[in-house]
Design a protein around this motif. Sequence first.
Motif, PDB file in Angstrom:
ATOM      1  N   GLY A  14       0.792  -1.229   0.000  1.00  0.00           N
ATOM      2  CA  GLY A  14       0.000   0.000   0.000  1.00  0.00           C
ATOM      3  C   GLY A  14       0.821   1.273   0.000  1.00  0.00           C
ATOM      4  N   HIS A  15       1.945   1.283   0.712  1.00  0.00           N
ATOM      5  CA  HIS A  15       2.742   2.501   0.779  1.00  0.00           C
ATOM      6  C   HIS A  15       3.370   2.857  -0.564  1.00  0.00           C
ATOM      7  CE1 HIS A  15       5.894  -0.568   1.313  1.00  0.00           C
ATOM      8  NE2 HIS A  15       6.693   0.327   0.772  1.00  0.00           N
ATOM      9  N   ALA A  16       3.410   1.903  -1.474  1.00  0.00           N
ATOM     10  CA  ALA A  16       4.032   2.149  -2.775  1.00  0.00           C
ATOM     11  C   ALA A  16       2.990   2.442  -3.839  1.00  0.00           C
ATOM     12  CB  ALA A  16       4.855   0.936  -3.196  1.00  0.00           C
ATOM     13  N   LEU A  17       1.770   2.742  -3.415  1.00  0.00           N
ATOM     14  CA  LEU A  17       0.678   2.932  -4.357  1.00  0.00           C
ATOM     15  C   LEU A  17       1.088   3.876  -5.477  1.00  0.00           C
ATOM     16  CD1 LEU A  17      -2.221   2.272  -5.068  1.00  0.00           C
ATOM     17  CD2 LEU A  17      -2.925   4.245  -3.728  1.00  0.00           C
ATOM     18  N   HIS A  18       1.163   3.307  -6.654  1.00  0.00           N
ATOM     19  CA  HIS A  18       1.510   4.069  -7.848  1.00  0.00           C
ATOM     20  C   HIS A  18       2.708   4.951  -7.562  1.00  0.00           C
ATOM     21  CE1 HIS A  18      -2.010   2.233  -9.313  1.00  0.00           C
ATOM     22  NE2 HIS A  18      -2.749   2.831  -8.432  1.00  0.00           N
ATOM     23  N   GLY A  19       3.817   4.296  -7.286  1.00  0.00           N
ATOM     24  CA  GLY A  19       5.040   4.898  -6.819  1.00  0.00           C
ATOM     25  C   GLY A  19       5.640   5.985  -7.673  1.00  0.00           C
ATOM     26  N   CYS A  20       5.104   6.273  -8.829  1.00  0.00           N
ATOM     27  CA  CYS A  20       5.628   7.366  -9.634  1.00  0.00           C
ATOM     28  C   CYS A  20       5.363   8.678  -8.907  1.00  0.00           C
ATOM     29  CB  CYS A  20       4.960   7.372 -11.010  1.00  0.00           C
ATOM     30  SG  CYS A  20       5.609   8.646 -12.098  1.00  0.00           S
ATOM     31  N   ILE A  21       6.373   9.540  -8.833  1.00  0.00           N
ATOM     32  CA  ILE A  21       6.203  10.796  -8.108  1.00  0.00           C
ATOM     33  C   ILE A  21       5.326  11.790  -8.867  1.00  0.00           C
ATOM     34  CG2 ILE A  21       8.374  10.559  -6.861  1.00  0.00           C
ATOM     35  CD1 ILE A  21       9.556  12.648  -8.814  1.00  0.00           C
ATOM     36  N   ILE A  22       5.117  11.561 -10.147  1.00  0.00           N
ATOM     37  CA  ILE A  22       4.238  12.431 -10.928  1.00  0.00           C
ATOM     38  C   ILE A  22       2.807  11.987 -10.665  1.00  0.00           C
ATOM     39  CG2 ILE A  22       3.616  13.236 -13.232  1.00  0.00           C
ATOM     40  CD1 ILE A  22       6.504  12.426 -14.089  1.00  0.00           C
ATOM     41  N   ALA A  27      -1.934   7.147 -13.141  1.00  0.00           N
ATOM     42  CA  ALA A  27      -2.198   6.208 -12.041  1.00  0.00           C
ATOM     43  C   ALA A  27      -3.331   5.255 -12.396  1.00  0.00           C
ATOM     44  CB  ALA A  27      -2.513   6.960 -10.755  1.00  0.00           C
ATOM     45  N   ALA A  28      -4.339   5.737 -13.099  1.00  0.00           N
ATOM     46  CA  ALA A  28      -5.459   4.878 -13.512  1.00  0.00           C
ATOM     47  C   ALA A  28      -4.984   3.842 -14.531  1.00  0.00           C
ATOM     48  CB  ALA A  28      -6.588   5.726 -14.100  1.00  0.00           C
ATOM     49  N   ILE A  29      -4.068   4.233 -15.396  1.00  0.00           N
ATOM     50  CA  ILE A  29      -3.510   3.288 -16.367  1.00  0.00           C
ATOM     51  C   ILE A  29      -2.694   2.229 -15.645  1.00  0.00           C
ATOM     52  CG2 ILE A  29      -1.891   3.043 -18.302  1.00  0.00           C
ATOM     53  CD1 ILE A  29      -2.739   5.935 -19.116  1.00  0.00           C
ATOM     54  N   PHE A  30      -1.871   2.657 -14.684  1.00  0.00           N
ATOM     55  CA  PHE A  30      -1.049   1.713 -13.931  1.00  0.00           C
ATOM     56  C   PHE A  30      -1.916   0.699 -13.186  1.00  0.00           C
ATOM     57  CE2 PHE A  30       2.164   5.366 -13.582  1.00  0.00           C
ATOM     58  CZ  PHE A  30       2.704   5.063 -14.818  1.00  0.00           C
ATOM     59  N   GLU A  31      -3.023   1.164 -12.633  1.00  0.00           N
ATOM     60  CA  GLU A  31      -3.925   0.252 -11.911  1.00  0.00           C
ATOM     61  C   GLU A  31      -4.499  -0.803 -12.855  1.00  0.00           C
ATOM     62  OE1 GLU A  31      -8.026   0.599  -9.379  1.00  0.00           O
ATOM     63  OE2 GLU A  31      -6.526   2.182  -9.140  1.00  0.00           O
ATOM     64  N   LYS A  32      -4.899  -0.390 -14.048  1.00  0.00           N
ATOM     65  CA  LYS A  32      -5.422  -1.342 -15.040  1.00  0.00           C
ATOM     66  C   LYS A  32      -4.345  -2.342 -15.448  1.00  0.00           C
ATOM     67  CE  LYS A  32      -9.607   0.251 -15.777  1.00  0.00           C
ATOM     68  NZ  LYS A  32     -10.772  -0.518 -15.439  1.00  0.00           N
ATOM     69  N   ILE A  33      -3.114  -1.854 -15.621  1.00  0.00           N
ATOM     70  CA  ILE A  33      -2.013  -2.742 -15.994  1.00  0.00           C
ATOM     71  C   ILE A  33      -1.795  -3.781 -14.901  1.00  0.00           C
ATOM     72  CG2 ILE A  33       0.494  -2.833 -16.317  1.00  0.00           C
ATOM     73  CD1 ILE A  33       0.225  -0.172 -17.885  1.00  0.00           C
ATOM     74  N   GLN A  53       6.147   8.184 -26.332  1.00  0.00           N
ATOM     75  CA  GLN A  53       5.021   8.016 -25.417  1.00  0.00           C
ATOM     76  C   GLN A  53       5.096   6.678 -24.683  1.00  0.00           C
ATOM     77  OE1 GLN A  53       4.805   8.920 -28.621  1.00  0.00           O
ATOM     78  NE2 GLN A  53       3.633  10.811 -28.746  1.00  0.00           N
ATOM     79  N   LEU A  54       5.407   5.592 -25.412  1.00  0.00           N
ATOM     80  CA  LEU A  54       5.528   4.285 -24.765  1.00  0.00           C
ATOM     81  C   LEU A  54       6.741   4.264 -23.851  1.00  0.00           C
ATOM     82  CD1 LEU A  54       4.548   1.440 -24.267  1.00  0.00           C
ATOM     83  CD2 LEU A  54       5.832   0.710 -26.283  1.00  0.00           C
ATOM     84  N   LYS A  55       7.839   4.863 -24.269  1.00  0.00           N
ATOM     85  CA  LYS A  55       9.045   4.894 -23.440  1.00  0.00           C
ATOM     86  C   LYS A  55       8.778   5.607 -22.113  1.00  0.00           C
ATOM     87  CE  LYS A  55      13.500   4.598 -22.553  1.00  0.00           C
ATOM     88  NZ  LYS A  55      13.709   3.860 -21.334  1.00  0.00           N
ATOM     89  N   ILE A  56       8.055   6.704 -22.159  1.00  0.00           N
ATOM     90  CA  ILE A  56       7.719   7.430 -20.927  1.00  0.00           C
ATOM     91  C   ILE A  56       6.854   6.559 -20.025  1.00  0.00           C
ATOM     92  CG2 ILE A  56       6.380   9.373 -20.005  1.00  0.00           C
ATOM     93  CD1 ILE A  56       7.343  10.958 -22.522  1.00  0.00           C
ATOM     94  N   LEU A  57       5.856   5.893 -20.597  1.00  0.00           N
ATOM     95  CA  LEU A  57       4.987   5.027 -19.800  1.00  0.00           C
ATOM     96  C   LEU A  57       5.807   3.928 -19.122  1.00  0.00           C
ATOM     97  CD1 LEU A  57       1.977   4.276 -19.055  1.00  0.00           C
ATOM     98  CD2 LEU A  57       2.200   2.577 -20.875  1.00  0.00           C
ATOM     99  N   VAL A  93      12.841  -5.827 -29.345  1.00  0.00           N
ATOM    100  CA  VAL A  93      13.891  -6.090 -28.351  1.00  0.00           C
ATOM    101  C   VAL A  93      13.756  -5.090 -27.203  1.00  0.00           C
ATOM    102  CG1 VAL A  93      16.389  -6.003 -27.938  1.00  0.00           C
ATOM    103  CG2 VAL A  93      15.496  -7.221 -29.926  1.00  0.00           C
ATOM    104  N   ASP A  94      13.538  -3.814 -27.511  1.00  0.00           N
ATOM    105  CA  ASP A  94      13.347  -2.805 -26.459  1.00  0.00           C
ATOM    106  C   ASP A  94      12.159  -3.150 -25.572  1.00  0.00           C
ATOM    107  OD1 ASP A  94      15.462  -1.353 -27.519  1.00  0.00           O
ATOM    108  OD2 ASP A  94      14.183   0.155 -28.486  1.00  0.00           O
ATOM    109  N   ILE A  95      11.033  -3.507 -26.203  1.00  0.00           N
ATOM    110  CA  ILE A  95       9.828  -3.839 -25.441  1.00  0.00           C
ATOM    111  C   ILE A  95      10.061  -5.094 -24.616  1.00  0.00           C
ATOM    112  CG2 ILE A  95       7.421  -4.594 -25.632  1.00  0.00           C
ATOM    113  CD1 ILE A  95       7.218  -2.823 -28.154  1.00  0.00           C
ATOM    114  N   SER A  96      10.684  -6.086 -25.208  1.00  0.00           N
ATOM    115  CA  SER A  96      10.955  -7.345 -24.517  1.00  0.00           C
ATOM    116  C   SER A  96      11.859  -7.123 -23.302  1.00  0.00           C
ATOM    117  CB  SER A  96      11.593  -8.315 -25.507  1.00  0.00           C
ATOM    118  OG  SER A  96      11.605  -9.604 -25.011  1.00  0.00           O
ATOM    119  N   ASN A  97      12.881  -6.303 -23.454  1.00  0.00           N
ATOM    120  CA  ASN A  97      13.757  -5.996 -22.322  1.00  0.00           C
ATOM    121  C   ASN A  97      12.990  -5.308 -21.200  1.00  0.00           C
ATOM    122  OD1 ASN A  97      16.028  -7.119 -23.505  1.00  0.00           O
ATOM    123  ND2 ASN A  97      16.720  -5.185 -24.383  1.00  0.00           N
ATOM    124  N   ALA A  98      12.103  -4.390 -21.551  1.00  0.00           N
ATOM    125  CA  ALA A  98      11.304  -3.708 -20.527  1.00  0.00           C
ATOM    126  C   ALA A  98      10.392  -4.702 -19.808  1.00  0.00           C
ATOM    127  CB  ALA A  98      10.474  -2.592 -21.176  1.00  0.00           C
TER     128      ALA A  98
END
Length: 182
Positions: A14-22, A27-33, A53-57, A93-98
């Motif tokens: 719980g303390h790490a809820l959507h740990g991104c500082i932004i 956050a809604a996208i992260f929850e769905k993921i 856009q994908l790299k930022i996500l 390869v980039d996506i697979s590594n991520a």
Amino acid sequence: NGILKTEDKKRHPGHALHGCIIKDDAAAIFEKIEEANVVIFGTPVYILGVSSQLKILIDRMRYMVHHNCLRWTVGVGIAQAYYQHGGQETTLVDISNAMRALNMVVVGMGLGGAGVSGPSIGGPTPWEDDGKIAAVEKDSWSMKTAWWTGRIAAEMARVIKTGLENVPKERLEKFWPQPHVG
């Protein structure tokens, strides 16, 4: 979704809820993921790699690495370029590594996904496409590999569900230690 219930999956503390500082709508996208059984990362090819856009996500999902939020989640990549061999391979390869960094179960044909392209000969060029012609749909091989990739992902999600239902939870914890979760 619907193969595993959210409470059946190991979620972040719980303390790490959507740990991104932004703090924004991501956050809604992260929850769905986190709730999903299969996550498909799709992108057009931009200079042999993923779109910004994908790299930022993906970069903002860093907290998920440290809390193993996507353990037992199937990951797939789809990369689209105009030409066959137009950078889909390096992008996958980039996506697979991520996905591997996120501790996902990477599936797909070849590099952890499907490379999709428009017709290499005879189709509209990107500047000729009037928006009504779906050039990708005319590339039958790419469409088949994308379909098979989706099928493989769905089948793997079912296998994981069956395994998680039949292996005691205490045994699962010993199977794959979680160094960042304590």
